[in-house]
Write a protein that holds these residues in place. Structure first.
Motif, short mmCIF file in Angstrom:
data_model
loop_
_atom_site.label_atom_id
_atom_site.label_comp_id
_atom_site.label_asym_id
_atom_site.label_seq_id
_atom_site.Cartn_x
_atom_site.Cartn_y
_atom_site.Cartn_z
N LEU A 157 52.25 45.69 35.75
CA LEU A 157 51.40 44.50 35.78
C LEU A 157 51.92 43.51 36.82
O LEU A 157 53.11 43.20 36.86
CB LEU A 157 51.35 43.84 34.40
CG LEU A 157 50.89 44.72 33.23
CD1 LEU A 157 50.80 43.91 31.96
CD2 LEU A 157 49.55 45.39 33.54
N GLU B 67 44.79 40.08 39.63
CA GLU B 67 44.56 40.16 38.18
C GLU B 67 45.60 39.31 37.47
O GLU B 67 46.77 39.29 37.86
CB GLU B 67 44.69 41.61 37.70
CG GLU B 67 43.60 42.54 38.20
CD GLU B 67 43.80 43.97 37.68
OE1 GLU B 67 44.90 44.27 37.16
OE2 GLU B 67 42.86 44.78 37.81
N THR C 48 40.75 37.97 38.31
CA THR C 48 40.16 38.77 37.24
C THR C 48 41.10 38.75 36.05
O THR C 48 42.29 39.08 36.18
CB THR C 48 39.95 40.23 37.68
OG1 THR C 48 39.09 40.25 38.83
CG2 THR C 48 39.32 41.05 36.56
N THR D 160 51.56 38.12 34.75
CA THR D 160 51.46 38.13 33.30
C THR D 160 51.84 36.78 32.72
O THR D 160 52.63 36.03 33.29
CB THR D 160 52.38 39.20 32.68
OG1 THR D 160 53.70 39.05 33.23
CG2 THR D 160 51.89 40.60 32.96
N TRP E 16 47.09 38.95 33.64
CA TRP E 16 47.10 39.59 32.33
C TRP E 16 47.60 38.63 31.25
O TRP E 16 48.50 37.82 31.49
CB TRP E 16 47.99 40.82 32.35
CG TRP E 16 47.37 42.01 33.03
CD1 TRP E 16 47.25 42.23 34.36
CD2 TRP E 16 46.78 43.14 32.38
NE1 TRP E 16 46.63 43.42 34.61
CE2 TRP E 16 46.32 44.01 33.41
CE3 TRP E 16 46.58 43.51 31.06
CZ2 TRP E 16 45.70 45.21 33.13
CZ3 TRP E 16 45.97 44.72 30.78
CH2 TRP E 16 45.52 45.55 31.81
N TYR F 276 50.83 45.60 25.81
CA TYR F 276 51.14 44.61 26.85
C TYR F 276 52.62 44.68 27.24
O TYR F 276 52.97 44.73 28.42
CB TYR F 276 50.81 43.23 26.29
CG TYR F 276 50.87 42.06 27.24
CD1 TYR F 276 49.90 41.87 28.21
CD2 TYR F 276 51.87 41.09 27.11
CE1 TYR F 276 49.92 40.76 29.05
CE2 TYR F 276 51.90 39.98 27.94
CZ TYR F 276 50.92 39.82 28.90
OH TYR F 276 50.95 38.72 29.73
N LYS G 194 42.60 40.07 32.57
CA LYS G 194 42.76 41.32 31.82
C LYS G 194 43.63 41.04 30.61
O LYS G 194 44.52 40.16 30.66
CB LYS G 194 43.44 42.39 32.70
CG LYS G 194 42.62 42.85 33.89
CD LYS G 194 41.47 43.74 33.46
CE LYS G 194 40.75 44.39 34.64
NZ LYS G 194 41.55 45.43 35.28
N SER G 195 43.42 41.77 29.52
CA SER G 195 44.23 41.57 28.32
C SER G 195 44.59 42.88 27.66
O SER G 195 43.91 43.90 27.86
CB SER G 195 43.50 40.67 27.32
OG SER G 195 42.36 41.32 26.80
#
Length: 565
Positions: free
Chosen positions: A397, A347, A379, A400, A349, A388, A381-382
């Motif tokens: 996370l 992921e 993938t 990032t 972010w 955040y 993500k936000s």
């Protein structure tokens, strides 16, 4: 009143590697990135007295070179004690007198609350106390050459007694000792500032400044074109800039800047604990595509955390991985156990507006670059900025996107806040004993050539570890309507509202309206550490020193004088 520095545990002491920095106060001029980011000799030990405009740095660096050999002045003596004499007749915005006790009380709050910017106090000072009504004495843990610059950051700003003494007061509007006071505050909608009649600097150019918050750059641009705002600031889309330059009655300024963008891989979270995975992703990154296709040339590819134009900068990531090396990325991923039939699934972010509306496009370009290996599946993500940051601090996370704006202009500010205990705001993603040792040495010498050699070593190790991967360095862009004057942009990246005014019909208007897509997260300087909030705090508060607009020189703020011995 007095404060005492907290005692670090042995683990903290080792991991921070003596966080105090003996560095250079950098004086510069705007002449391109190489001009204002180039470093200089250490500031001399000084006694500074009040004048109309008293600067505390004495050496302007060359704008034609960024090499260490250009600044080889002998190291100046520095001391552990700094006595600050406040200006006479200082008042908060409601007329409450300001004394040395208020300065100490405010610093006590920062130390007790231990928010993100608390390191400016806890990692630097052993003690702070009021000697008399107008005198504050700071005792440093170690001599610190750039301590005058630290006195210009929000943790040193005295706040009104209305602020809660030992807890965060995020929406407190009582302010401090600045050019403006807050008269209206609707979070994420509007901030109204009125000239502070008690400000020591005299009357601001404009009586009222309104900051309006927009959900995106498109809405802000439309407001500028419609005349609903006078200034569009933080942050226009790159595609807006050429269009706005063609608009009648609108002016656009683009200047070099020291803001950088980078990717953080949290080594506490698999698969980012595997160096081969991190290195592969670093090698596959396509910086040029991001800068050209997303930022349209308003950013440049960056291959080090220390920005281009700053002394000691070294393209370590480029030397290690090339501009882009997909074959190396595939090889490393294969060695880590991944293949087209067993893809690395991760992921990435991002936060959608804090760094401008282009952030989703940046994340998408990075995803595409990594997936072009044929071995990685990403993938996206936000989360909004506050969430955040909270997720990141908790270390939840894995990968990032972040950006950095300078606290002070020095390689130290672009390196040590990200590693070991100082990097706790990033969830302690990057721990390196070797880098800690090198940074400690770099911060305890005033010799620019010696510091340069140390920072070059740091950058090489940084690239080899590939935990925090830089990818772009940005420019400053601001658009404003005809008649707006007094806009000054410089390496601090702070917009000084008190200098701005608008001419209408031969006279100066009572109000200027500034549009932003950024957010104010916290009006409490004990906890605020995002850059736009610091801008607002610098317009409603002041510390003992401040930066001269348009330069990286310092001048006196609420201090009438100070001495270091």
């Amino acid at each position: 009143m007095r404060g005492k520095r907290q005692i670090l545990t042995r683990r903290q002491a080792i991991s921070t590697a003596a966080k105090v920095a003996v560095s250079a106060v950098v004086a510069g001029v705007i002449g391109g990135v190489g001009g204002y980011l180039a470093g200089g000799a250490a500031a001399p030990t000084v006694t500074v007295k009040e004048t109309k405009r008293e600067t505390v740095t004495t050496t302007l660096v060359s704008t034609k070179t960024i090499t260490a050999s250009a600044t080889t002045a002998a190291p100046a003596p520095i001391g552990k004690e700094c006595g600050v004499k406040l200006r006479p007749g200082l008042y908060f915005a409601d007329g409450t007198p300001v004394t040395a006790d208020d300065v100490v009380r405010s610093i006590d709050r920062v130390a007790k609350i231990e928010g993100d910017p608390a390191w400016f106090i806890l990692d630097v000072l052993d003690e702070w106390k009021a000697v008399d009504e107008r005198t504050v004495k700071f005792t440093l843990k170690e001599p610190l050459a750039f301590f005058p610059a630290l006195m210009a950051v929000p943790p040193y700003f005295p706040v009104h007694p209305a602020y809660k003494p030992d807890e965060i007061d995020s929406d407190q509007t009582a302010g401090g000792v600045g050019p403006y006071k807050i008269t209206k505050w609707v979070r994420d909608v509007e901030l109204v500032l009125e000239a502070n009649p008690y400000w020591y600097g005299g009357s601001p150019k404009t009586k009222e400044v309104v900051v309006r918050f927009y959900k995106d750059a498109t809405a802000m641009r439309m407001a500028l074109e419609a005349g609903e705002i006078d200034i569009a600031w933080r942050t226009l889309r790159p595609t807006d800039i050429p269009d706005l330059k063609k608009k009648e009655g609108i002016k656009v300024d683009v200047l070099p800047g020291g803001a950088i963008r980078y990717i953080v891989f949290n080594t506490n979270i698999p698969p980012f604990d595997d160096p081969k995975v991190r290195k592969a992703l670093a090698a596959a990154l396509d910086r040029k595509a991001i800068c050209e296709k997303v930022y349209l040339g308003t950013y440049e590819p960056l291959y080090s955390m220390i920005p281009m134009g700053m002394w000691s900068h070294r393209d370590s990531f480029k030397e290690k991985y090339g501009e882009r090396n997909l074959e190396l990325a595939k090889k490393l991923l294969s060695e880590a156990g991944y293949s087209p039939s067993n893809k690395l699934s991760i992921e990435l972010w991002y936060t959608p507006t804090h760094y401008g509306d282009t952030e989703v496009d940046v994340a998408t370009m990075i995803k595409q670059a990594w997936e072009e290996t044929g071995i990685v599946e990403v993938t996206l993500k936000s989360a909004e900025w506050t969430t955040y940051l909270e997720y990141t601090r908790k270390g939840t996370l894995g990968a990032t996107l972040y950006g950095w704006y300078p606290d002070y202009i020095d390689p130290d500010d672009y390196t040590w806040p990200f590693v070991n205990e100082a990097g706790r705001w990033l969830g302690n993603a990057y721990v390196s004993e070797k880098i800690g040792e090198l940074l400690s040495k770099a911060r305890t010498t005033t010799s620019t050539p010696e510091r340069t050699a140390l920072y070059e070593q740091v950058q090489d190790i940084w690239a080899d570890d590939a935990v925090i991967v830089p990818f772009a360095q940005g420019k400053l862009t601001i658009a404003y309507r005809k008649g707006v004057k007094g806009i000054v942009l410089d390496p601090t990246l702070l917009l000084r509202y008190w200098l701005i005014y608008k001419e209408e019909g031969g006279s100066i208007a009572d109000r200027v309206i500034i549009g932003v897509t950024d957010k104010v997260t916290d009006l409490d300087p004990a906890n605020a550490y995002d850059f736009f909030t610091w801008e607002v705090l610098n317009n409603i508060m002041s510390g003992p020193t401040r930066y001269v607009p348009g330069t990286t020189q310092l001048e006196l703020g609420i201090a009438a004088s100070y001495s270091i011995a």
